[in-house]
Motif scaffolding. Structure first.
Motif, PDB file in Angstrom:
ATOM      1  N   VAL A 178       1.625  13.823  -4.831  1.00  0.00           N
ATOM      2  CA  VAL A 178       1.145  13.381  -3.520  1.00  0.00           C
ATOM      3  C   VAL A 178       2.036  13.948  -2.418  1.00  0.00           C
ATOM      4  N   VAL A 179       3.352  13.910  -2.622  1.00  0.00           N
ATOM      5  CA  VAL A 179       4.293  14.415  -1.611  1.00  0.00           C
ATOM      6  C   VAL A 179       4.146  15.924  -1.455  1.00  0.00           C
ATOM      7  N   VAL A 180       4.085  16.621  -2.572  1.00  0.00           N
ATOM      8  CA  VAL A 180       4.018  18.084  -2.531  1.00  0.00           C
ATOM      9  C   VAL A 180       2.688  18.570  -1.957  1.00  0.00           C
ATOM     10  N   SER A 181       1.614  17.849  -2.205  1.00  0.00           N
ATOM     11  CA  SER A 181       0.305  18.299  -1.717  1.00  0.00           C
ATOM     12  C   SER A 181       0.011  17.847  -0.290  1.00  0.00           C
ATOM     13  N   ASN A 182       0.926  17.078   0.309  1.00  0.00           N
ATOM     14  CA  ASN A 182       0.742  16.625   1.685  1.00  0.00           C
ATOM     15  C   ASN A 182       0.775  17.818   2.631  1.00  0.00           C
ATOM     16  N   HIS A 183      -0.291  17.983   3.416  1.00  0.00           N
ATOM     17  CA  HIS A 183      -0.435  19.145   4.290  1.00  0.00           C
ATOM     18  C   HIS A 183       0.700  19.229   5.322  1.00  0.00           C
ATOM     19  N   THR A 184       1.131  18.106   5.846  1.00  0.00           N
ATOM     20  CA  THR A 184       2.226  18.090   6.837  1.00  0.00           C
ATOM     21  C   THR A 184       3.518  18.598   6.214  1.00  0.00           C
ATOM     22  N   ASN A 185       3.805  18.145   5.003  1.00  0.00           N
ATOM     23  CA  ASN A 185       5.003  18.628   4.313  1.00  0.00           C
ATOM     24  C   ASN A 185       4.930  20.136   4.086  1.00  0.00           C
ATOM     25  N   SER A 210       0.812  -1.218   0.000  1.00  0.00           N
ATOM     26  CA  SER A 210       0.000   0.000   0.000  1.00  0.00           C
ATOM     27  C   SER A 210       0.849   1.274   0.000  1.00  0.00           C
ATOM     28  N   GLU A 211       2.127   1.163   0.330  1.00  0.00           N
ATOM     29  CA  GLU A 211       2.979   2.340   0.437  1.00  0.00           C
ATOM     30  C   GLU A 211       3.966   2.495  -0.715  1.00  0.00           C
ATOM     31  N   THR A 212       3.959   1.579  -1.661  1.00  0.00           N
ATOM     32  CA  THR A 212       4.880   1.666  -2.787  1.00  0.00           C
ATOM     33  C   THR A 212       4.117   1.597  -4.101  1.00  0.00           C
ATOM     34  N   SER A 213       4.772   2.043  -5.143  1.00  0.00           N
ATOM     35  CA  SER A 213       4.193   1.991  -6.482  1.00  0.00           C
ATOM     36  C   SER A 213       5.153   1.256  -7.400  1.00  0.00           C
ATOM     37  N   SER A 225       5.079  11.204 -12.069  1.00  0.00           N
ATOM     38  CA  SER A 225       5.078  12.535 -11.448  1.00  0.00           C
ATOM     39  C   SER A 225       3.741  12.847 -10.809  1.00  0.00           C
ATOM     40  N   LYS A 226       2.663  12.515 -11.527  1.00  0.00           N
ATOM     41  CA  LYS A 226       1.329  12.787 -10.984  1.00  0.00           C
ATOM     42  C   LYS A 226       1.037  11.913  -9.770  1.00  0.00           C
ATOM     43  N   ASN A 227       1.460  10.661  -9.842  1.00  0.00           N
ATOM     44  CA  ASN A 227       1.104   9.719  -8.785  1.00  0.00           C
ATOM     45  C   ASN A 227       2.012   9.767  -7.573  1.00  0.00           C
ATOM     46  N   SER A 228       3.208  10.287  -7.705  1.00  0.00           N
ATOM     47  CA  SER A 228       4.101  10.295  -6.550  1.00  0.00           C
ATOM     48  C   SER A 228       4.488  11.711  -6.122  1.00  0.00           C
ATOM     49  N   SER A 229       5.076  12.475  -7.014  1.00  0.00           N
ATOM     50  CA  SER A 229       5.538  13.819  -6.652  1.00  0.00           C
ATOM     51  C   SER A 229       4.391  14.705  -6.186  1.00  0.00           C
ATOM     52  N   LEU A 282      -7.965  19.140  -9.917  1.00  0.00           N
ATOM     53  CA  LEU A 282      -9.192  19.817  -9.498  1.00  0.00           C
ATOM     54  C   LEU A 282      -9.567  19.362  -8.098  1.00  0.00           C
ATOM     55  N   ASP A 283     -10.610  19.954  -7.525  1.00  0.00           N
ATOM     56  CA  ASP A 283     -11.054  19.595  -6.189  1.00  0.00           C
ATOM     57  C   ASP A 283     -11.149  18.093  -6.025  1.00  0.00           C
ATOM     58  N   GLY A 284     -10.655  17.610  -4.899  1.00  0.00           N
ATOM     59  CA  GLY A 284     -10.738  16.192  -4.601  1.00  0.00           C
ATOM     60  C   GLY A 284      -9.577  15.391  -5.156  1.00  0.00           C
ATOM     61  N   GLU A 285      -8.715  15.992  -5.953  1.00  0.00           N
ATOM     62  CA  GLU A 285      -7.557  15.289  -6.494  1.00  0.00           C
ATOM     63  C   GLU A 285      -6.328  15.711  -5.718  1.00  0.00           C
ATOM     64  N   HIS A 286      -5.299  14.834  -5.697  1.00  0.00           N
ATOM     65  CA  HIS A 286      -4.043  15.205  -5.056  1.00  0.00           C
ATOM     66  C   HIS A 286      -3.472  16.422  -5.753  1.00  0.00           C
ATOM     67  N   GLY A 287      -2.985  17.364  -4.999  1.00  0.00           N
ATOM     68  CA  GLY A 287      -2.361  18.544  -5.565  1.00  0.00           C
ATOM     69  C   GLY A 287      -3.311  19.676  -5.849  1.00  0.00           C
ATOM     70  N   ALA A 288      -4.606  19.472  -5.614  1.00  0.00           N
ATOM     71  CA  ALA A 288      -5.563  20.556  -5.829  1.00  0.00           C
ATOM     72  C   ALA A 288      -5.313  21.627  -4.779  1.00  0.00           C
ATOM     73  N   LEU A 289      -5.279  22.849  -5.201  1.00  0.00           N
ATOM     74  CA  LEU A 289      -5.008  23.949  -4.271  1.00  0.00           C
ATOM     75  C   LEU A 289      -6.253  24.283  -3.475  1.00  0.00           C
ATOM     76  N   SER A 290      -6.031  24.527  -2.196  1.00  0.00           N
ATOM     77  CA  SER A 290      -7.181  24.802  -1.338  1.00  0.00           C
ATOM     78  C   SER A 290      -7.488  26.294  -1.242  1.00  0.00           C
ATOM     79  N   GLU A 291      -6.463  27.131  -1.350  1.00  0.00           N
ATOM     80  CA  GLU A 291      -6.696  28.568  -1.250  1.00  0.00           C
ATOM     81  C   GLU A 291      -7.295  29.092  -2.557  1.00  0.00           C
TER      82      GLU A 291
END
Length: 165
Positions: A34-41, A8-11, A28-32, A82-91
């Protein structure tokens, strides 16, 4: 990473299943993203750095989408998450800026297709055959039809509605 969560943690990506740029775009879409859009990061990076990294990644993904289209001899209009996808901007402000940038990219791509000159080879001193001109018009028609279909797609209509165009 443990034996229990490794699946579950690897691709896993197969190189050669599609054009290399397609694999890079997918990874890039599936990994980078996800990392960049992670709120903790984003909290650890700070607001300014987070916005810059996210903006640069969105620009990279847009360019990669365009290159994948060019490799396939088609015009591909890149769409941001877009909304609901990884990397969608919240502001709202950042999201509108991203969508406006997307629209400008589309405008440039459409303008490039419309500005292609059927007499370009003739002007270069080449002697194109009628088949060359027929091929040009077929390619142009395919590009324009593809652009029309993409603009009519549900995600792209959402972008246009969000900007009230």
């Amino acid at each position: 990473l443990t034996e229990a969560n490794v699946s579950s943690e690897t691709s896993i990506y197969e190189i050669g299943a599609s054009p290399p740029f397609g694999n890079l775009e997918l990874k890039s879409k599936n990994s980078s993203l996800v990392v960049v859009s992670n709120h903790t990061n984003q909290l650890n990076w700070g607001d300014l750095t987070s916005r810059e990294i996210t903006g640069n990644l969105h620009s990279y993904l847009s360019s990669m989408s365009i290159v994948c289209g060019q490799v396939s001899a088609e015009t591909r209009l890149p769409t941001p998450p877009l909304d609901g996808e990884h990397g969608a901007l919240s502001e709202t402000h950042n999201r509108i800026a991203l969508l406006e940038g997307t629209l400008l990219t589309w405008k440039k791509q459409i303008k490039n297709v419309l500005q292609q000159d059927p007499e370009a080879q003739l002007k270069l001193g080449l002697n194109p055959t009628p088949d060359t001109e027929i091929s040009f018009w077929k390619t142009r028609a395919n590009n324009l039809n593809s652009i029309s279909e993409q603009l009519s797609s549900k995600p792209n209509r959402r972008i246009l509605r969000a900007l009230e165009i």
